[in-house]
Design a protein around this motif. Sequence first.
Motif, mmCIF file in Angstrom:
data_model
loop_
_atom_site.group_PDB
_atom_site.id
_atom_site.type_symbol
_atom_site.label_atom_id
_atom_site.label_comp_id
_atom_site.label_asym_id
_atom_site.label_seq_id
_atom_site.Cartn_x
_atom_site.Cartn_y
_atom_site.Cartn_z
ATOM 1 N N UNK A 292 -14.616 12.668 8.828
ATOM 2 C CA UNK A 292 -16.068 12.504 8.942
ATOM 3 C C UNK A 292 -16.791 13.168 7.774
ATOM 4 N N UNK A 293 -16.313 14.330 7.387
ATOM 5 C CA UNK A 293 -16.968 15.090 6.318
ATOM 6 C C UNK A 293 -16.991 14.300 5.022
ATOM 7 N N UNK A 294 -15.893 13.592 4.729
ATOM 8 C CA UNK A 294 -15.823 12.803 3.508
ATOM 9 C C UNK A 294 -16.825 11.655 3.496
ATOM 10 N N UNK A 295 -17.333 11.274 4.650
ATOM 11 C CA UNK A 295 -18.273 10.160 4.735
ATOM 12 C C UNK A 295 -19.735 10.612 4.683
ATOM 13 N N UNK A 296 -19.949 11.914 4.555
ATOM 14 C CA UNK A 296 -21.310 12.460 4.541
ATOM 15 C C UNK A 296 -21.720 12.770 3.101
ATOM 16 N N UNK B 45 0.794 -1.226 0.000
ATOM 17 C CA UNK B 45 0.000 0.000 0.000
ATOM 18 C C UNK B 45 0.827 1.277 0.000
ATOM 19 N N UNK B 46 1.908 1.393 0.805
ATOM 20 C CA UNK B 46 2.671 2.649 0.787
ATOM 21 C C UNK B 46 3.218 2.998 -0.587
ATOM 22 N N UNK B 47 3.681 1.976 -1.307
ATOM 23 C CA UNK B 47 4.227 2.243 -2.632
ATOM 24 C C UNK B 47 3.115 2.676 -3.576
ATOM 25 N N UNK B 48 1.976 2.002 -3.473
ATOM 26 C CA UNK B 48 0.848 2.351 -4.336
ATOM 27 C C UNK B 48 0.400 3.778 -4.077
ATOM 28 N N UNK B 49 0.301 4.131 -2.792
ATOM 29 C CA UNK B 49 -0.093 5.490 -2.444
ATOM 30 C C UNK B 49 0.862 6.502 -3.045
ATOM 31 N N UNK B 50 2.140 6.238 -2.922
ATOM 32 C CA UNK B 50 3.134 7.175 -3.420
ATOM 33 C C UNK B 50 3.031 7.356 -4.924
ATOM 34 N N UNK C 184 -3.397 11.360 4.098
ATOM 35 C CA UNK C 184 -3.546 10.268 5.061
ATOM 36 C C UNK C 184 -4.995 9.973 5.462
ATOM 37 N N UNK C 185 -5.966 10.615 4.816
ATOM 38 C CA UNK C 185 -7.360 10.374 5.185
ATOM 39 C C UNK C 185 -7.858 9.047 4.623
ATOM 40 N N UNK C 186 -8.884 8.489 5.274
ATOM 41 C CA UNK C 186 -9.506 7.265 4.769
ATOM 42 C C UNK C 186 -10.082 7.482 3.373
ATOM 43 N N UNK C 187 -10.519 8.720 3.120
ATOM 44 C CA UNK C 187 -11.079 9.078 1.811
ATOM 45 C C UNK C 187 -10.106 8.721 0.697
ATOM 46 N N UNK C 188 -8.825 9.039 0.862
ATOM 47 C CA UNK C 188 -7.821 8.734 -0.150
ATOM 48 C C UNK C 188 -7.373 7.280 -0.080
ATOM 49 N N UNK C 189 -6.967 6.864 1.090
ATOM 50 C CA UNK C 189 -6.317 5.557 1.218
ATOM 51 C C UNK C 189 -7.227 4.408 0.764
ATOM 52 N N UNK C 190 -8.464 4.417 1.233
ATOM 53 C CA UNK C 190 -9.351 3.297 0.924
ATOM 54 C C UNK C 190 -9.654 3.208 -0.570
#
Length: 602
Positions: free
Chosen positions: A449-453, A9-14, A101-107
Amino acid sequence: MFFAIKNKLPIILTIILSAFFFTQPAAFSNATKDSEADAVLEKFEKRIWSAAGLSEKDFVSVKLRLNNAIAVELANSMLPERVLFYLEKLKTIEILQIYYSTDFFRSRIDKYHDFLLHNYETSRDWGNLIKNRNDLPAIDFKNKEKNFRLQFSAAVDSAKKLDPLLVNFLFWQKPICVSEVQKKLGSREVIVDYWRGDSTLAAFFFCVDSAGVRKWHIDSNEFTGALLSFDSTLFYQDDLLDLKFDTQNAHYLYQQLISPLRKILDEHRRLTIIPDRSFRGLPFECLVSQPTESTSSSDILYKQYESMDFLIKKFSVSYDFSLSSLELSLCDLRPQAQLGRRLLTMSEPIFPAKDDSLTDALPPLLWLDHSPYVNDEIRRVSRLLFRHDNLRGEEVTVDYLKNRANGYRWIYLAQIGLLNNEQPLQSGLMMSASPGNSEDSGNWLTVNDIFQIPFRADMLTLSATSLYPRTIKNNCPGIVALPQAFLLAGNKSVLYSLWHVHSISTSEFMSKFYWELKYKRQHNTLALRGAKLASMRDTFDFLDQKVSRAHPYFWAGFRLIGSPYISSPSKAKIPPWGIVIITYFVVLIVSLIITKKTLAKK
């Protein structure tokens, strides 16, 4: 290679996020090798592929070198559209880096890796085509560009089925085309995109019938000093009877930022500003064209500011943080059924106890008592819309927004909020804890939280946000994080405050804004200008002193980002059943009047 590292995952994110930051690396590789900007990007791409991650130090180094390379391009009088590609990458990287680093991006990067990679490659080739359009016959360019648009539309349709929030990623990747920007502008509207080098200021401007770039030299140290001095007089105001305003620096900054563009701006009345990251917190509205001394013999405090030639008197002003963010239209992609014209207001959440562990994590200003004027503020705003839900106290929860926010076209949040400069992702709003939730985090609406609304509001207002700490440094990521998150989550526009304005004034200001919006049938950016001009003419009593709201403290901190074309809340057409009911009552009243007169004659 991608499949070999797919599980890392870290490499993919980068790799993928760097693709967002620099949307056309292959295009740069194929460009003229003499270009320093191309060389910097080519080296950056190789570094990404050869390393599992990139340290913050290296990251800053690459950005600095690319920044200097843009200065070289401008000095060599390169075409504006070509330089615009590089400039947009720098501004995009600053925004996306906040949400890294938000769940919005990572997931989503993890789950939809192949989909995003495929569309990144399409966007890269599209950007290469636009950047080198002058090398192709017009008919070839038109056909190829049309093909890319069809592919992009197909990708958007696929994203809506997979996950609507993926559309945000696609729009960040989409290459910027000057003609596309111009098509969205009105006849008297202009966008100014600022870029600051070591000793240079440049401004890309976009009008409906023209576009170009202007560049001029500045004294970097003097300019930085003026910015810090000017901003500090606005962000550090605590005594309502002793407000300061740096008139000399307001005029100096006007000369540096506005005067070089006067011939272009004078033909327009609606101004959208995309500020350089070094002056994101600058309220352009209160820059002055004349260095008038702030002296007055009036008994009304701050009355002298009413006659000052502020920029807001010439233009309606809105903001964005990059040209890419102007493309975001997630709200339009969500179903509009049953949205109606309903307003949601939230205020006076129940604060956690002061001895709670949460107290240590949040600034002291959050523990202020509720303003005695907030009820009046909500009453003034809600009476301008017939259908509204006013939530207070324990009703103000994160869960309510997650479950019900997609049913409101207008949202007004009056609780205390922070634009956190030190930890941007901790920017947020105070809420009441959800029933059954004993965790302290239930009292704080975070960026995650905002990204989940699933928002789909035309406009969301944050009337009590303020920058923390109150220092204009580190490119002010806090000013971006919270409002931009609300846009990414699906709202069309966001109105928020840069600093804490005394609630006795906020109540009046917001009332004027919504009155302008509804009864004068203004777009939101014009309504905001109307409210600011009206504030300058208004006064109120405070501790036996009559105070004028003409001082910029009372109005310059309210900033609008997103769409500047949001219409009045009362413009909705009357439904057919409504017309039937109105007609029935009109006929009934006329019949009663005629009957009464006939009986009187008899």
